[in-house]
Design a protein around this motif. Structure first.
Motif: not given
Ligand SMILES: [Zn+2]
Length: 59
Positions: A1-11, A54-58, A20-26
């Motif tokens: 299962m893919t875990a999605y990540e996002f860091k506020c500083k990336d924007i 959207s483009s910073s979500i890994r 960390k560890g979100a299950s979907s981009r949504d």
């Protein structure tokens, strides 16, 4: 299962918020929106910011 990540500083925010560890981009987008509202005072997410998030979500 893919875990999605996002860091506020990336924007370009000086902010330590991370998803960390979100299950979907949504889910990431939703958590980021809540964070932006509470922490950055954005009542709604401007399209350019949504694009950056959207483009910073890994995953
Ligand atoms: Zn932030």
């Amino acid at each position: 299962m893919t875990a999605y990540e996002f860091k506020c500083k990336d924007i370009g925010m000086k902010c330590g918020f991370e998803v960390k560890g979100a299950s979907s981009r949504d889910e990431v987008t939703q958590l980021a929106a809540v964070h932006a509202k509470l922490t950055h005072g954005m009542q709604s997410i401007p399209p350019d910011v949504a694009q950056k998030v959207s483009s910073s979500i890994r995953g």
